[in-house]
Write a protein that holds these residues in place. Structure first.
Motif, PDB file in Angstrom:
ATOM      1  N   GLY A 114       0.807  -1.208   0.000  1.00 11.70           N
ATOM      2  CA  GLY A 114       0.000   0.000   0.000  1.00 11.70           C
ATOM      3  C   GLY A 114       0.841   1.259   0.000  1.00 11.70           C
ATOM      4  N   THR A 115       0.188   2.390  -0.135  1.00 13.72           N
ATOM      5  CA  THR A 115       0.881   3.678  -0.180  1.00 13.72           C
ATOM      6  C   THR A 115       1.120   4.167   1.245  1.00 13.72           C
ATOM      7  N   MET A 116       2.392   4.344   1.585  1.00 19.72           N
ATOM      8  CA  MET A 116       2.722   4.826   2.922  1.00 19.72           C
ATOM      9  C   MET A 116       2.652   6.348   2.952  1.00 19.72           C
ATOM     10  N   ALA A 117       2.813   6.922   4.130  1.00 22.47           N
ATOM     11  CA  ALA A 117       2.702   8.376   4.288  1.00 22.47           C
ATOM     12  C   ALA A 117       3.661   9.077   3.327  1.00 22.47           C
ATOM     13  N   PRO A 118       3.162   9.906   2.430  1.00 18.56           N
ATOM     14  CA  PRO A 118       4.042  10.550   1.453  1.00 18.56           C
ATOM     15  C   PRO A 118       4.779  11.736   2.046  1.00 18.56           C
ATOM     16  N   ASN A 119       5.966  12.004   1.520  1.00 14.10           N
ATOM     17  CA  ASN A 119       6.665  13.238   1.857  1.00 14.10           C
ATOM     18  C   ASN A 119       7.172  13.934   0.596  1.00 14.10           C
ATOM     19  N   GLY A 120       6.588  13.580  -0.514  1.00 15.37           N
ATOM     20  CA  GLY A 120       6.916  14.183  -1.792  1.00 15.37           C
ATOM     21  C   GLY A 120       6.002  13.599  -2.852  1.00 15.37           C
ATOM     22  N   ALA A 121       6.087  14.145  -4.063  1.00 12.12           N
ATOM     23  CA  ALA A 121       5.203  13.675  -5.126  1.00 12.12           C
ATOM     24  C   ALA A 121       5.430  12.206  -5.452  1.00 12.12           C
ATOM     25  N   LEU A 122       6.690  11.737  -5.375  1.00 14.42           N
ATOM     26  CA  LEU A 122       7.017  10.351  -5.712  1.00 14.42           C
ATOM     27  C   LEU A 122       7.758   9.636  -4.588  1.00 14.42           C
ATOM     28  N   ARG A 174      14.941   4.260  15.408  1.00 12.26           N
ATOM     29  CA  ARG A 174      13.779   3.875  14.618  1.00 12.26           C
ATOM     30  C   ARG A 174      12.706   4.962  14.659  1.00 12.26           C
ATOM     31  N   VAL A 175      12.065   5.144  13.536  1.00  9.95           N
ATOM     32  CA  VAL A 175      10.879   6.003  13.459  1.00  9.95           C
ATOM     33  C   VAL A 175       9.766   5.181  12.821  1.00  9.95           C
ATOM     34  N   PRO A 176       8.522   5.403  13.235  1.00  8.61           N
ATOM     35  CA  PRO A 176       7.424   4.637  12.655  1.00  8.61           C
ATOM     36  C   PRO A 176       6.930   5.260  11.351  1.00  8.61           C
ATOM     37  N   THR A 177       6.271   4.483  10.562  1.00  8.45           N
ATOM     38  CA  THR A 177       5.572   5.003   9.392  1.00  8.45           C
ATOM     39  C   THR A 177       4.257   4.262   9.254  1.00  8.45           C
ATOM     40  N   VAL A 178       3.266   4.933   8.678  1.00 12.03           N
ATOM     41  CA  VAL A 178       1.945   4.338   8.517  1.00 12.03           C
ATOM     42  C   VAL A 178       1.447   4.640   7.115  1.00 12.03           C
ATOM     43  N   ALA A 179       0.342   4.038   6.749  1.00 11.53           N
ATOM     44  CA  ALA A 179      -0.247   4.276   5.438  1.00 11.53           C
ATOM     45  C   ALA A 179      -0.739   5.714   5.333  1.00 11.53           C
ATOM     46  N   VAL A 180      -0.842   6.210   4.095  1.00 14.58           N
ATOM     47  CA  VAL A 180      -1.301   7.576   3.876  1.00 14.58           C
ATOM     48  C   VAL A 180      -2.656   7.772   4.544  1.00 14.58           C
ATOM     49  N   GLY A 181      -2.809   8.882   5.265  1.00  8.50           N
ATOM     50  CA  GLY A 181      -4.036   9.166   5.993  1.00  8.50           C
ATOM     51  C   GLY A 181      -4.054   8.612   7.394  1.00  8.50           C
ATOM     52  N   GLY A 182      -3.097   7.724   7.716  1.00  8.22           N
ATOM     53  CA  GLY A 182      -3.040   7.155   9.056  1.00  8.22           C
ATOM     54  C   GLY A 182      -2.413   8.119  10.043  1.00  8.22           C
TER      55      GLY A 182
END
Length: 399
Positions: A29-37, A179-187
């Protein structure tokens, strides 16, 4: 090493690429974005029974020596530019060995989860791996640079002379979790030990463990700091916009652009129960023969700019047919704004002990500003000794 990555190696007759298990285990799935790509790399949070923020890819040392262990876990690693983000999984505990310490100086090593992709980098490897990035031994410790397409997991300080023979590394003091966490976009991002990690887009949310925060494009702003919210006690030393409110030990305060003012000013009160006398025919702020000649009440003006000022005392004149009065001088920053006068004064006209008070409405004061009300006294003749006892000043805000 049990490190796998999805969408990295094509499965062919000669190469063992992505398997069904890889697809099931790797984050999708798409993770939290920090840029267009690009996406925000990090560890997928979670633990058994939800007891910890994230148990995956934790780096620790258990016994004397130079070996560290990394726990199983899942992560997303942002590649270089158009390479995209790589979903990676460590399916079992993995052990890494650090080089012995320098003879003279400490150094810092990094434990990273890294993706090599020959299609996008200068190497000939195409795989995901756990690696130790060895730092330079120096009198001034510096962390080595994180390689491209890598996710730092821990920083380890390797003392000078550390080796298996010398007892190795004291792990409790040497390992710093990166470590830093990441979640799906919108999470909603969970709490991170690295609080300076910027958001990827305005409107992204994270949990700071104390409050829900929103990225506004430049910083993380807690809900209590948003427009119209009330900041909790201790959250703000200075306001962030004029009209902001905060809770200060149970009292509501408003930021006026420079300082915090009581949002709802309270009644100001000052009094003294020791008596004294006055023989001045002009207004003076002290009486004679008392331990407390002057009474001062400090008050904050409400938004209406109006207050009720009440003065009162118990007293008498020294001569029949004469009078004595108590009034009040109003000052702001030491400058007289309202002077005492007979219209706003409490007056006694008898040698008999009498209790009197007078209330006046003052307007045109600066809302939010601090003023002082100071007692003032006068008598009808220098031969008339006016006595003042149980003196008080009360200022009530008109809201």
């Amino acid at each position: 090493m049990p490190v796998r990555s999805a969408w990295l190696i094509n499965r062919t007759e000669t190469e063992s690429g992505q398997t069904r298990a890889d697809t099931r285990l790797a984050p999708l799935g798409t993770m939290a974005p920090n840029g267009a790509l690009t996406g925000a790399g990090g560890v997928i949070p979670g633990s058994v029974d939800g007891e910890h923020l994230m148990s995956g890819l934790y780096v620790f040392g258990e016994s004397a020596g130079m070996k560290v262990t990394v726990t199983p876990g899942r992560a997303v690693i942002q590649g270089q530019g158009a390479a995209g983000a790589y979903p990676v999984v460590l399916t079992d505990y993995a052990t890494l060995t650090l080089d012995d310490g320098n003879a003279s100086h400490d150094r810092i090593d990094l434990v990273v989860l890294r993706v090599h992709d020959a299609q996008f980098d200068v190497g000939d490897r195409t795989e995901a791996s756990l690696e130790v990035i060895k730092g330079e031994a120096s009198a001034t410790l510096e962390q080595p640079q994180v390689p491209p397409a890598s996710l730092p997991l821990a920083r380890i300080t390797v003392p000078a002379g550390a080796s298996v023979g010398t007892g190795g590394i004291v792990w409790a003091d040497a390992v710093y979790d990166l470590r830093v966490p990441t979640v799906a976009v919108g999470g909603i991002l969970p709490e991170s030990w690295n609080r300076d990690v910027a958001g990827g887009y305005p409107g992204q949310y994270r949990d700071s463990s104390a409050a829900l925060q929103r990225w506004d494009g430049t910083r993380w702003a807690s809900y209590p700091r948003q427009t119209g919210g009330i900041a909790p006690q201790g959250a703000l030393a200075a306001g962030e916009y004029t009209g902001q409110y905060r809770d200060e030990a149970g009292r509501l305060e408003r930021w006026d652009g420079a300082v915090w003012r009581p949002a709802v000013p309270s009644t100001a009160w000052a009094n003294h129960t020791d008596g004294g006398y006055c023989t001045s025919t002009s207004w003076v702020e002290s009486v004679t023969d008392t331990t407390g000649p002057t009474i001062t009440a400090t008050f904050t003006v409400p938004v209406t700019g109006a207050v009720l000022v009440t003065v009162g005392f118990m007293g008498h004149t020294g001569v029949d047919g004469q009078w004595c009065r108590m009034g009040v001088n109003i000052r702001k920053d030491g400058v007289l704004v309202y002077g005492a006068d007979e219209v706003r004064s409490a007056t006694v006209g008898s040698k008999a002990m009498t209790s009197v008070s007078a209330t006046s409405r003052l307007t045109g004061l600066q809302p939010g500003a601090v003023y002082t009300a100071v007692s003032a006294y006068t008598t009808s003749a220098t031969s008339n000794r006016g006595w003042f006892d149980n003196r008080f000043i009360r200022v009530d805000p008109l809201v």
